[in-house]
Design a protein around this motif. Structure first.
Motif, short mmCIF file in Angstrom:
data_model
loop_
_atom_site.label_atom_id
_atom_site.label_comp_id
_atom_site.label_asym_id
_atom_site.label_seq_id
_atom_site.Cartn_x
_atom_site.Cartn_y
_atom_site.Cartn_z
N LEU A 1 0.83 -1.20 0.00
CA LEU A 1 0.00 0.00 0.00
C LEU A 1 0.87 1.25 0.00
O LEU A 1 0.61 2.22 -0.73
CB LEU A 1 -0.92 0.00 1.22
CG LEU A 1 -1.79 -1.24 1.43
CD1 LEU A 1 -2.71 -1.03 2.63
CD2 LEU A 1 -2.60 -1.56 0.18
N TRP A 2 1.93 1.24 0.78
CA TRP A 2 2.81 2.40 0.84
C TRP A 2 3.61 2.58 -0.43
O TRP A 2 4.04 3.69 -0.75
CB TRP A 2 3.72 2.32 2.06
CG TRP A 2 3.11 3.01 3.23
CD1 TRP A 2 2.44 2.45 4.28
CD2 TRP A 2 3.08 4.43 3.44
NE1 TRP A 2 1.99 3.43 5.13
CE2 TRP A 2 2.37 4.65 4.64
CE3 TRP A 2 3.57 5.52 2.73
CZ2 TRP A 2 2.16 5.93 5.16
CZ3 TRP A 2 3.36 6.79 3.23
CH2 TRP A 2 2.65 6.98 4.43
N MET A 3 3.81 1.52 -1.17
CA MET A 3 4.46 1.66 -2.47
C MET A 3 3.67 2.61 -3.37
O MET A 3 4.24 3.43 -4.09
CB MET A 3 4.61 0.30 -3.15
CG MET A 3 5.80 -0.50 -2.70
SD MET A 3 7.36 0.28 -3.21
CE MET A 3 8.53 -0.98 -2.72
N TYR A 4 2.36 2.49 -3.33
CA TYR A 4 1.50 3.39 -4.11
C TYR A 4 1.74 4.84 -3.68
O TYR A 4 1.97 5.73 -4.51
CB TYR A 4 0.03 3.02 -3.91
CG TYR A 4 -0.93 3.87 -4.71
CD1 TYR A 4 -1.52 3.37 -5.88
CD2 TYR A 4 -1.25 5.16 -4.32
CE1 TYR A 4 -2.40 4.15 -6.62
CE2 TYR A 4 -2.12 5.95 -5.06
CZ TYR A 4 -2.70 5.43 -6.21
OH TYR A 4 -3.56 6.21 -6.95
N ASP A 5 1.69 5.09 -2.36
CA ASP A 5 1.84 6.45 -1.85
C ASP A 5 3.21 7.04 -2.17
O ASP A 5 3.33 8.22 -2.56
CB ASP A 5 1.64 6.46 -0.34
CG ASP A 5 0.20 6.19 0.05
OD1 ASP A 5 -0.39 5.21 -0.45
OD2 ASP A 5 -0.35 6.94 0.88
N LEU A 6 4.25 6.24 -2.01
CA LEU A 6 5.61 6.76 -2.23
C LEU A 6 5.88 7.05 -3.70
O LEU A 6 6.63 7.98 -4.03
CB LEU A 6 6.63 5.79 -1.67
CG LEU A 6 6.63 5.65 -0.14
CD1 LEU A 6 7.58 4.55 0.31
CD2 LEU A 6 7.00 6.98 0.52
N LYS A 7 5.26 6.29 -4.58
CA LYS A 7 5.40 6.59 -6.01
C LYS A 7 4.78 7.95 -6.31
O LYS A 7 5.32 8.74 -7.11
CB LYS A 7 4.76 5.49 -6.85
CG LYS A 7 5.56 4.19 -6.87
CD LYS A 7 4.85 3.09 -7.64
CE LYS A 7 5.69 1.81 -7.63
NZ LYS A 7 5.00 0.69 -8.34
N LYS A 8 3.64 8.24 -5.69
CA LYS A 8 3.03 9.56 -5.87
C LYS A 8 3.89 10.65 -5.23
O LYS A 8 3.98 11.77 -5.75
CB LYS A 8 1.63 9.58 -5.28
CG LYS A 8 0.65 8.64 -5.97
CD LYS A 8 0.49 8.97 -7.44
CE LYS A 8 -0.46 8.02 -8.13
NZ LYS A 8 -0.54 8.26 -9.60
N GLN A 9 4.53 10.33 -4.10
CA GLN A 9 5.39 11.30 -3.44
C GLN A 9 6.53 11.75 -4.35
O GLN A 9 6.95 12.90 -4.31
CB GLN A 9 5.96 10.70 -2.15
CG GLN A 9 6.91 11.61 -1.39
CD GLN A 9 6.23 12.85 -0.85
OE1 GLN A 9 5.29 12.76 -0.09
NE2 GLN A 9 6.70 14.02 -1.27
N CYS A 10 7.01 10.84 -5.18
CA CYS A 10 8.07 11.21 -6.13
C CYS A 10 7.65 12.39 -6.99
O CYS A 10 8.46 13.28 -7.30
CB CYS A 10 8.42 10.01 -7.02
SG CYS A 10 9.19 8.63 -6.15
N ASP A 11 6.38 12.40 -7.41
CA ASP A 11 5.88 13.48 -8.27
C ASP A 11 5.82 14.82 -7.55
O ASP A 11 5.71 15.87 -8.19
CB ASP A 11 4.49 13.14 -8.80
CG ASP A 11 4.50 11.94 -9.74
OD1 ASP A 11 5.57 11.63 -10.29
OD2 ASP A 11 3.43 11.33 -9.93
N PHE A 12 5.86 14.80 -6.21
CA PHE A 12 5.78 16.03 -5.43
C PHE A 12 7.13 16.38 -4.80
O PHE A 12 7.18 17.13 -3.84
CB PHE A 12 4.74 15.88 -4.32
CG PHE A 12 3.34 15.67 -4.83
CD1 PHE A 12 2.69 16.65 -5.53
CD2 PHE A 12 2.68 14.48 -4.60
CE1 PHE A 12 1.41 16.46 -6.01
CE2 PHE A 12 1.40 14.27 -5.06
CZ PHE A 12 0.77 15.26 -5.77
N THR A 13 8.20 15.82 -5.34
CA THR A 13 9.52 16.03 -4.76
C THR A 13 10.42 16.79 -5.72
O THR A 13 10.62 16.36 -6.86
CB THR A 13 10.17 14.68 -4.40
OG1 THR A 13 9.33 13.98 -3.47
CG2 THR A 13 11.54 14.89 -3.77
N ALA A 14 10.94 17.91 -5.25
CA ALA A 14 11.86 18.73 -6.06
C ALA A 14 13.29 18.40 -5.66
O ALA A 14 13.65 18.51 -4.49
CB ALA A 14 11.57 20.21 -5.84
N ILE A 15 14.07 17.97 -6.64
CA ILE A 15 15.48 17.64 -6.40
C ILE A 15 16.35 18.62 -7.18
O ILE A 15 16.18 18.78 -8.39
CB ILE A 15 15.81 16.20 -6.86
CG1 ILE A 15 14.86 15.19 -6.23
CG2 ILE A 15 17.26 15.87 -6.55
CD1 ILE A 15 15.07 14.95 -4.78
#
Length: 674
Positions: A474-488
């Motif tokens: 379940l957290w794999m889903y959330d963390l993949k979306k988190q990538c889209d909200f992460t500025a590097i």
């Protein structure tokens, strides 16, 4: 045993419970009561899981297992709760004891342990759970069989329930043996969601481990299953409220995504015909809930598409602003006005020797999601962290003190390695960034550590999350979306940049066409399809120690959100040296308020201080800034494009005005556009 025949017998046992006329009821003698209590002690069993003897973790020093109690050191099993038999084959417990809706990767199997004392010596037999014949996570009951277990004794059951009478509970309190307690059956307490059934409320004391044990009337006949303690009262489920022949899952959930204010309420319902092997029930529940989770999370995103960053009016502020931090930042939604913004995370920093360090910060309070960066120490190539995830995690643990405590008095033993990941994969986010995904198991706490990592010129940028193994997918889903909200953003010397850009993982939107050129003692050059920037040795000595910072963010380009470079900074290197930079301004959307329009009009339109091309001094440094003339009408002096580049130079000490003006002019001429 024939499963269908056994199921029919079970249904009859539940529907036709023994009930004696009141005229035949007799008071029990003390010896009868003692015999009944001995029967209860001998026929209430433990539900247990087998301890995992695997430990992938390496510690700073050997674990001092003497800190554990004797039982913890020597018992091969962990007690979960209590079960009791209702016929020769079937045992009853609470659903939350058997936990068939949680698929732990550390503790996959469930067992029943039966302890007996023969000739003054205690023995035990352990039987793996086999067939499940009734189960509901919502009502919180489970009926099951165990492999090879055929019982000679079982409890009598009773359908009639009398309140304000004496009752008993029996359970494996604290995993230390069957304890019998008495109290009074007070009343019924309605189920709070839809009033589909009522709990039995009693005054009897309960402890951890009592769950799943029998609730018995004054005649020691089972009337219910002990479920929980609340406000010093015991709550139980009446046997009559069990539904045989089905696995029933019901859960109302709010589905939300880290950083997004919106959430949706959904009800997860599914069922499975029984009897069925318990491992298949676990697999079914895990797959079905994961399917519903993805479905409802997709609905959350779909229903909020118009305000989901970077879309919609609430994203405009974040698209205009830009983070100038090299440490990773998150795009988050303000809880008051729902506008998106770029975080301003301040990181902790730990030196790891060899001019290397680890930095970390939580994305927001209590999110449990951590951003981390690794600057590789001397002797380690930054690219190694992508090829060798064990090295990456070991480096993180070298910088961050994560410990294992054996008890509350234990100061903790530092973890120095999580070993080799149990899972590795790649994930490409919406901007084409190729994240390396790795999962480690921390067996001693039944947790998974998940990392999503990107290469950087100096090491790695990491998203880190530790969660129970049962919710890893379940957290794999959330963390993949988190990538889209992460500025590097990135920094590095020219050699580090050149090595970094030669790898395929760095080629994503914003960096696709980025190029570096370097001539020792002469010039540095950075270019892409939009600009070509050159700094020569008149600015500062050109050598391999010069650093280049590149800040990326999402901004409006040709009316669409795009990931691109907002700032490039050239640094002499070392402490208190000269640096210069250029920054891309983007005209604010007309829907943004007056403050944003004024910011553009004053700085870009009127070119107020510091963009006057007039040198000034502050904090022991000489500085000068300007707006690049390429974006202004030659006759009117007005900006003629929806974007503009500013330039800035800062030198240590006092530098005469002519030198500063000459420097900004050279920087302007060295920045050309395509």
């Amino acid at each position: 045993m024939n499963p269908k025949k056994g199921l029919r017998r079970l249904a009859m046992a539940l529907c036709c419970l023994v009930s004696l006329p009141a005229a035949f009821a007799q008071e029990m003698s003390d010896s009868d009561i003692l015999a009944k209590k001995n029967f209860i002690r001998n026929n209430c069993f433990e539900v247990v899981i087998l301890k995992n003897e695997t430990d992938s973790i390496t510690y700073e020093k050997p674990l001092d297992l003497d800190l554990l109690d004797y039982a913890d050191r020597n018992d091969k099993y962990i007690a979960l709760g209590t079960a009791f038999p209702i016929d020769a084959d079937h045992l009853v417990t609470a659903a939350h004891v058997l936990t068939l809706t949680d698929k732990s990767t550390v503790y996959p199997k469930r067992f029943v342990r039966i302890r007996e004392t023969v000739g003054g010596k205690e023995t035990e037999k352990v039987y793996e759970v086999d067939q499940v014949t009734a189960y509901s996570n919502h009502r919180d009951y489970a009926i099951f069989t165990a492999k090879g277990l055929k019982l000679k004794n079982w409890f009598e059951t009773e359908s009639k329930i009398n309140f304000n009478e004496k009752i008993y509970t029996a359970g494996d309190a604290f995993g230390e043996g069957i304890i019998i307690r008495d109290g009074v059956l007070l009343n019924e307490y309605p189920e709070t969601e839809n009033n589909e059934w009522s709990y039995l409320k009693s005054s009897v004391a309960t402890n951890p481990g009592n769950s799943g044990g029998p609730l018995l009337n004054k005649d020691f006949k089972v009337i219910g299953i002990v479920l929980q303690k609340k406000d010093d009262f015991c709550y139980s489920l009446a046997l009559k409220d069990i539904i045989p022949g089905k696995m029933l899952f019901h859960k109302k959930n709010f589905f939300s995504l880290s950083g997004l204010n919106a959430r949706i309420k959904r009800t997860c319902d599914f069922e499975m015909p029984l009897p069925e092997n318990y491992l298949k029930v676990i697999d079914f529940c895990d797959a079905k809930y994961a399917e519903l989770y993805a479905k409802y999370m997709n609905e959350l995103i779909s229903e909020n598409a118009k305000i989901f960053f970077p879309e919609g009016e609430t994203s405009l502020q974040a698209l205009y602003n830009s983070s100038l931090s090299i440490f990773p930042q998150a795009y988050l939604q303000d809880s008051n006005d729902n506008n998106w913004f770029v975080s301003k995370l301040e990181s902790y920093k730990s030196d790891i020797g060899g001019n290397g360090n680890v930095q970390w910060s939580e994305t927001f309070k209590d999110s449990g999601i951590w951003f981390m960066t690794i600057k590789a120490p001397e002797g380690t190539k930054p690219a190694e962290y992508m090829d060798n995830p064990k090295l990456m995690m070991d480096t993180i643990l070298n910088g961050i003190n994560i410990t294992r405590q054996l008890n509350k008095q234990d100061a903790g033993n530092r973890i120095v390695s999580n070993g080799v990941p149990v899972e590795s994969s790649d994930y490409r986010d919406r901007y084409g960034r190729n994240w390396k995904v790795n999962v480690w198991t921390m067996e001693f706490i039944d947790k998974a550590v998940i990392t999503f990592a990107l290469p950087t010129p100096t090491g790695a940028a990491v998203i880190y999350k530790s969660i129970p193994t049962s919710v890893k997918n379940l957290w794999m889903y959330d963390l993949k979306k988190q990538c889209d909200f992460t500025a590097i953003s990135f920094t590095g010397t020219v050699p580090e940049w050149q090595s970094f850009l030669s790898g395929p993982s760095s080629r994503y939107e914003g960096l696709t066409d980025l190029r570096f050129a370097y001539a020792e003692g002469k010039s540095l050059q950075v270019s892409n399809s939009e600009f070509n920037a050159t700094v020569d040795s008149s600015m500062f000595p050109i050598n391999a120690k010069n650093e280049i910072y590149v800040n990326l963010s999402i901004y409006q380009k040709d009316g669409k959100p795009s990931w691109g470079i907002r700032r490039v900074l050239f640094d002499e290197g070392g402490e208190n040296g000269t640096y210069c930079l250029f920054f891309k301004w983007v005209k604010p959307d007309s829907r943004l308020d007056k403050d944003y329009q004024d910011d553009w009009n004053q700085n870009v339109g009127k070119r107020i201080h510091p963009y006057t091309k007039t040198p000034y001094s502050a904090d022991g440094r000489s500085s000068i800034a300007s707006m690049h003339p390429s974006f202004y009408d030659a006759k009117t002096g007005e900006p003629n494009k929806p974007y503009c580049y500013s330039l800035f130079i800062s030198k240590p000490g006092t530098v005469d005005d002519k030198n500063m003006i000459d420097a900004i002019n050279r920087l302007e001429s060295g920045l050309t556009f395509k």
